[in-house]
Each structure stands twice: as structure tokens, then as C-alpha cells.
Design a protein around this motif. Structure first.
Motif, PDB file in Angstrom:
ATOM      1  N   GLY A  95      -2.632  10.255  -4.747  1.00 55.35           N
ATOM      2  CA  GLY A  95      -2.432  10.955  -3.482  1.00 55.35           C
ATOM      3  C   GLY A  95      -3.459  12.048  -3.237  1.00 55.35           C
ATOM      4  O   GLY A  95      -3.670  12.442  -2.119  1.00 55.35           O
ATOM      5  N   GLY A  96      -4.033  12.582  -4.287  1.00 51.12           N
ATOM      6  CA  GLY A  96      -5.081  13.573  -4.094  1.00 51.12           C
ATOM      7  C   GLY A  96      -4.586  14.990  -4.088  1.00 51.12           C
ATOM      8  O   GLY A  96      -5.371  15.917  -4.163  1.00 51.12           O
ATOM      9  N   GLY A  97      -3.251  15.168  -3.933  1.00 49.95           N
ATOM     10  CA  GLY A  97      -2.707  16.530  -3.973  1.00 49.95           C
ATOM     11  C   GLY A  97      -3.274  17.388  -2.869  1.00 49.95           C
ATOM     12  O   GLY A  97      -3.552  16.949  -1.793  1.00 49.95           O
ATOM     13  N   ARG A  98      -3.459  18.665  -3.193  1.00 45.72           N
ATOM     14  CA  ARG A  98      -3.959  19.598  -2.186  1.00 45.72           C
ATOM     15  C   ARG A  98      -5.463  19.751  -2.296  1.00 45.72           C
ATOM     16  O   ARG A  98      -5.993  19.832  -3.358  1.00 45.72           O
ATOM     17  CB  ARG A  98      -3.288  20.965  -2.381  1.00 45.72           C
ATOM     18  CG  ARG A  98      -1.805  20.898  -2.077  1.00 45.72           C
ATOM     19  CD  ARG A  98      -1.175  22.270  -2.264  1.00 45.72           C
ATOM     20  NE  ARG A  98       0.207  22.248  -1.901  1.00 45.72           N
ATOM     21  CZ  ARG A  98       0.676  22.448  -0.683  1.00 45.72           C
ATOM     22  NH1 ARG A  98      -0.156  22.710   0.288  1.00 45.72           N
ATOM     23  NH2 ARG A  98       1.970  22.407  -0.417  1.00 45.72           N
ATOM     24  N   GLU A 154       0.818  -1.209   0.000  1.00 44.00           N
ATOM     25  CA  GLU A 154       0.000   0.000   0.000  1.00 44.00           C
ATOM     26  C   GLU A 154       0.856   1.266   0.000  1.00 44.00           C
ATOM     27  O   GLU A 154       0.456   2.299  -0.534  1.00 44.00           O
ATOM     28  CB  GLU A 154      -0.928   0.000   1.225  1.00 44.00           C
ATOM     29  CG  GLU A 154      -1.967  -1.117   1.190  1.00 44.00           C
ATOM     30  CD  GLU A 154      -3.047  -0.929   2.243  1.00 44.00           C
ATOM     31  OE1 GLU A 154      -3.195   0.198   2.746  1.00 44.00           O
ATOM     32  OE2 GLU A 154      -3.745  -1.919   2.557  1.00 44.00           O
ATOM     33  N   LEU A 155       2.061   1.183   0.601  1.00 42.83           N
ATOM     34  CA  LEU A 155       2.951   2.337   0.662  1.00 42.83           C
ATOM     35  C   LEU A 155       3.896   2.433  -0.529  1.00 42.83           C
ATOM     36  O   LEU A 155       4.650   3.398  -0.645  1.00 42.83           O
ATOM     37  CB  LEU A 155       3.782   2.287   1.952  1.00 42.83           C
ATOM     38  CG  LEU A 155       3.031   2.556   3.259  1.00 42.83           C
ATOM     39  CD1 LEU A 155       3.943   2.300   4.452  1.00 42.83           C
ATOM     40  CD2 LEU A 155       2.488   3.978   3.292  1.00 42.83           C
ATOM     41  N   ALA A 156       3.858   1.433  -1.421  1.00 41.19           N
ATOM     42  CA  ALA A 156       4.799   1.388  -2.542  1.00 41.19           C
ATOM     43  C   ALA A 156       4.830   2.659  -3.393  1.00 41.19           C
ATOM     44  O   ALA A 156       5.901   3.078  -3.827  1.00 41.19           O
ATOM     45  CB  ALA A 156       4.486   0.176  -3.425  1.00 41.19           C
ATOM     46  N   PRO A 157       3.689   3.325  -3.666  1.00 43.68           N
ATOM     47  CA  PRO A 157       3.746   4.542  -4.486  1.00 43.68           C
ATOM     48  C   PRO A 157       4.585   5.666  -3.881  1.00 43.68           C
ATOM     49  O   PRO A 157       5.036   6.551  -4.597  1.00 43.68           O
ATOM     50  CB  PRO A 157       2.270   4.973  -4.588  1.00 43.68           C
ATOM     51  CG  PRO A 157       1.489   3.723  -4.365  1.00 43.68           C
ATOM     52  CD  PRO A 157       2.288   2.952  -3.361  1.00 43.68           C
ATOM     53  N   TRP A 158       4.819   5.628  -2.565  1.00 40.61           N
ATOM     54  CA  TRP A 158       5.586   6.696  -1.906  1.00 40.61           C
ATOM     55  C   TRP A 158       7.005   6.255  -1.550  1.00 40.61           C
ATOM     56  O   TRP A 158       7.741   6.992  -0.931  1.00 40.61           O
ATOM     57  CB  TRP A 158       4.882   7.145  -0.624  1.00 40.61           C
ATOM     58  CG  TRP A 158       3.564   7.775  -0.916  1.00 40.61           C
ATOM     59  CD1 TRP A 158       3.309   9.084  -1.207  1.00 40.61           C
ATOM     60  CD2 TRP A 158       2.296   7.119  -0.977  1.00 40.61           C
ATOM     61  NE1 TRP A 158       1.974   9.269  -1.441  1.00 40.61           N
ATOM     62  CE2 TRP A 158       1.317   8.080  -1.306  1.00 40.61           C
ATOM     63  CE3 TRP A 158       1.889   5.789  -0.794  1.00 40.61           C
ATOM     64  CZ2 TRP A 158      -0.029   7.772  -1.451  1.00 40.61           C
ATOM     65  CZ3 TRP A 158       0.557   5.484  -0.938  1.00 40.61           C
ATOM     66  CH2 TRP A 158      -0.387   6.470  -1.254  1.00 40.61           C
ATOM     67  N   ARG A 159       7.378   5.032  -1.950  1.00 34.86           N
ATOM     68  CA  ARG A 159       8.651   4.487  -1.510  1.00 34.86           C
ATOM     69  C   ARG A 159       9.840   5.180  -2.166  1.00 34.86           C
ATOM     70  O   ARG A 159      10.876   5.371  -1.557  1.00 34.86           O
ATOM     71  CB  ARG A 159       8.703   2.990  -1.818  1.00 34.86           C
ATOM     72  CG  ARG A 159       9.896   2.287  -1.206  1.00 34.86           C
ATOM     73  CD  ARG A 159       9.796   0.798  -1.418  1.00 34.86           C
ATOM     74  NE  ARG A 159       8.593   0.253  -0.803  1.00 34.86           N
ATOM     75  CZ  ARG A 159       8.100  -0.951  -1.073  1.00 34.86           C
ATOM     76  NH1 ARG A 159       8.672  -1.718  -1.956  1.00 34.86           N
ATOM     77  NH2 ARG A 159       7.008  -1.370  -0.473  1.00 34.86           N
ATOM     78  N   VAL A 160       9.723   5.547  -3.425  1.00 37.82           N
ATOM     79  CA  VAL A 160      10.840   6.140  -4.157  1.00 37.82           C
ATOM     80  C   VAL A 160      10.445   7.499  -4.695  1.00 37.82           C
ATOM     81  O   VAL A 160       9.494   7.621  -5.459  1.00 37.82           O
ATOM     82  CB  VAL A 160      11.278   5.244  -5.336  1.00 37.82           C
ATOM     83  CG1 VAL A 160      12.432   5.900  -6.074  1.00 37.82           C
ATOM     84  CG2 VAL A 160      11.699   3.875  -4.825  1.00 37.82           C
ATOM     85  N   GLY A 161      11.178   8.535  -4.267  1.00 38.10           N
ATOM     86  CA  GLY A 161      10.995   9.876  -4.816  1.00 38.10           C
ATOM     87  C   GLY A 161       9.633  10.471  -4.500  1.00 38.10           C
ATOM     88  O   GLY A 161       8.740   9.853  -3.937  1.00 38.10           O
ATOM     89  N   GLY A 162       9.445  11.721  -4.900  1.00 41.79           N
ATOM     90  CA  GLY A 162       8.160  12.385  -4.763  1.00 41.79           C
ATOM     91  C   GLY A 162       7.870  12.817  -3.338  1.00 41.79           C
ATOM     92  O   GLY A 162       8.482  12.376  -2.386  1.00 41.79           O
ATOM     93  N   ARG A 163       6.913  13.715  -3.199  1.00 37.60           N
ATOM     94  CA  ARG A 163       6.476  14.181  -1.890  1.00 37.60           C
ATOM     95  C   ARG A 163       5.236  13.429  -1.479  1.00 37.60           C
ATOM     96  O   ARG A 163       4.608  12.733  -2.252  1.00 37.60           O
ATOM     97  CB  ARG A 163       6.198  15.683  -1.940  1.00 37.60           C
ATOM     98  CG  ARG A 163       7.431  16.534  -2.151  1.00 37.60           C
ATOM     99  CD  ARG A 163       7.054  17.961  -2.465  1.00 37.60           C
ATOM    100  NE  ARG A 163       6.123  18.491  -1.485  1.00 37.60           N
ATOM    101  CZ  ARG A 163       5.333  19.525  -1.735  1.00 37.60           C
ATOM    102  NH1 ARG A 163       5.350  20.127  -2.906  1.00 37.60           N
ATOM    103  NH2 ARG A 163       4.519  19.973  -0.808  1.00 37.60           N
ATOM    104  N   ALA A 164       4.852  13.627  -0.226  1.00 35.01           N
ATOM    105  CA  ALA A 164       3.723  12.876   0.324  1.00 35.01           C
ATOM    106  C   ALA A 164       2.451  13.101  -0.470  1.00 35.01           C
ATOM    107  O   ALA A 164       1.626  12.225  -0.600  1.00 35.01           O
ATOM    108  CB  ALA A 164       3.500  13.269   1.788  1.00 35.01           C
ATOM    109  N   GLY A 165       2.293  14.249  -1.050  1.00 30.19           N
ATOM    110  CA  GLY A 165       1.027  14.562  -1.719  1.00 30.19           C
ATOM    111  C   GLY A 165       1.044  14.356  -3.205  1.00 30.19           C
ATOM    112  O   GLY A 165       0.059  14.647  -3.872  1.00 30.19           O
TER     113      GLY A 165
END
Length: 217
Positions: A214-217, A198-209
Motif C-alpha cells: 500500500g505504500g503507507g504515508r 487486485e483489491l483482495a489485499p484490502w478485502r479483510v481488515g486493515g486500513r486503506a494505507g
């Protein structure tokens, strides 16, 4: 306990020679640059928010632009990958019964381990990772009053969404973190492998949003 040890290599560029001193916010070491020779390295004692980190790195940018006999010259700046450094006593087995018990910081222990005395489990590890993630994203623990929220009805309610405390956190990442903190076992990822997917999309690079979904702001 000092942050760096003698002989440690920082990337492929620096080798720590010895500790020099410390202040309120950082420690200073003498290091050897593979090309430039001996240098001084300032290591911050704690990790701040994204905005605080940028401000602190801004000091290095400013220092690199100033030249004066009484001012240190800034050659480089960077960040280290965080590593788990304290495993302590994670599990102890009774010699007669074979049952295990858990020891640790209350705020990072799953509610079932405290409420029912259950030992360590993969789902309990997921809860601990969720607590660490929440703390990194918000600079707050999900439940500040642990005894009250663990044993009382308040713990049945989820904590405030990380997105409500940090607008850089996307909707989907906030959902994953809150699921890891679910007080009921069936609602929580079963183990670290499931949480990792579930956390794989945030594992490499990029910011939390900015991760996919991620939905952005």
C-alpha cells in the motif's frame, strides 16, 4: 425510505421492533436485546470520512461513561457492513433487435456507455465500482462535471489521485482505483473478477494505507 425494517436482526444481539423517530443526522428505533430487553438504537443516516466516523463513535464512548436519570445509558456501539441495495433497471433488451441499453446515474456510468451508446458491460461495471471506491475514499466524485468530461478532451486525463485527497490511502490502492476509472477499455480491468483480485489485499481488515504494497504515508 427508512434505514431499518421491523423484525430485522442486527448481528446476533438485536431485533428491530419499531421505528421511533428521526433527527437531521440519524433515525431511532426500539430494538430488543436478547439479554437486556428493550433498548433504543440510533442509526446514522450517512457514512462520513474515517475521522468523522471516529468522532461520532466517540459520542457513544462518552455516553457510556455518564450516569444520570435524564441521560440515556449507552450499552453498545458498532458499524454495519455496507450492502448494495438498489439494482433498479440495470439492462433492457429491445424485443426486435435483442440489443441492450443502460440506465443509471451519469457519474457512475463508463465513458463508452455515454459517448458511444454502448450497453452494459463487465468493464462498465468495473468503472462503476471504481467510482464508488473513489467516492468512499475521498468523499468526492472523480469527475464532478460529467457531461463536459465524458464528451470532451478533459476525460482523457485521469482524475486526481485519491491519495492526494486522503493521505490514509496507500499508493497501490490509489493505483488500483485509478485503473478502474481508466477511460480507455484496454487500460481498465476487464471484469469484476480481475478487479477483485487486485483489491483482495484490502478485502479483510486493515486500513486503506496498510495493505501489502500500500505504500503507507
Amino acid at each position: 425510505m427508512r434505514l431499518l425494517t421491523e423484525g430485522r436482526r442486527i448481528g446476533d444481539t438485536y431485533e428491530v421492533e419499531r421505528y421511533l423517530g428521526q433527527g437531521a443526522c440519524s433515525e431511532v428505533y426500539r430494538v430488543r436485546h436478547q439479554f437486556l430487553g428493550r433498548q433504543a438504537m440510533k442509526v446514522l443516516k450517512r457514512v462520513g470520512t474515517l475521522a468523522q466516523t471516529r468522532r461520532m463513535l466517540g459520542e457513544a464512548v462518552l455516553l457510556s461513561k455518564i450516569g444520570h436519570p435524564n441521560i440515556l445509558v449507552g450499552f453498545d456501539q458498532g458499524r454495519l457492513r455496507v450492502r448494495v441495495g438498489d439494482f433498479g433497471l440495470a439492462r433492457r433488451a429491445d424485443a426486435e433487435t435483442g440489443l441492450t441499453s443502460s440506465e443509471g446515474t451519469l457519474a457512475f456510468m463508463a465513458p463508452e456507455a455515454l459517448r458511444y451508446g454502448q450497453g452494459a458491460s463487465p468493464a462498465g461495471d468495473v468503472y462503476a465500482v471504481g467510482t464508488v471506491a473513489y467516492l468512499l475514499l475521498t468523499d468526492l466524485l472523480p469527475y464532478e462535471d460529467v457531461p463536459l468530461t465524458v464528451f470532451g478532451a478533459q476525460h482523457r486525463q485521469p482524475p486526481i489521485s485519491p491519495r492526494d485527497l486522503n493521505r490514509d490511502v496507500g499508493h497501490e490502492l490509489a493505483r488500483v482505483v485509478l485503473r478502474a476509472l481508466a477511460p480507455d477499455l484496454p487500460s481498465r480491468p476487464a471484469d469484476a473478477a480481475e478487479l477483485g483480485r487486485e483489491l483482495a489485499p484490502w478485502r479483510v481488515g486493515g486500513r486503506a494505507g496498510t495493505a501489502p504494497g500500500g505504500g503507507g504515508r
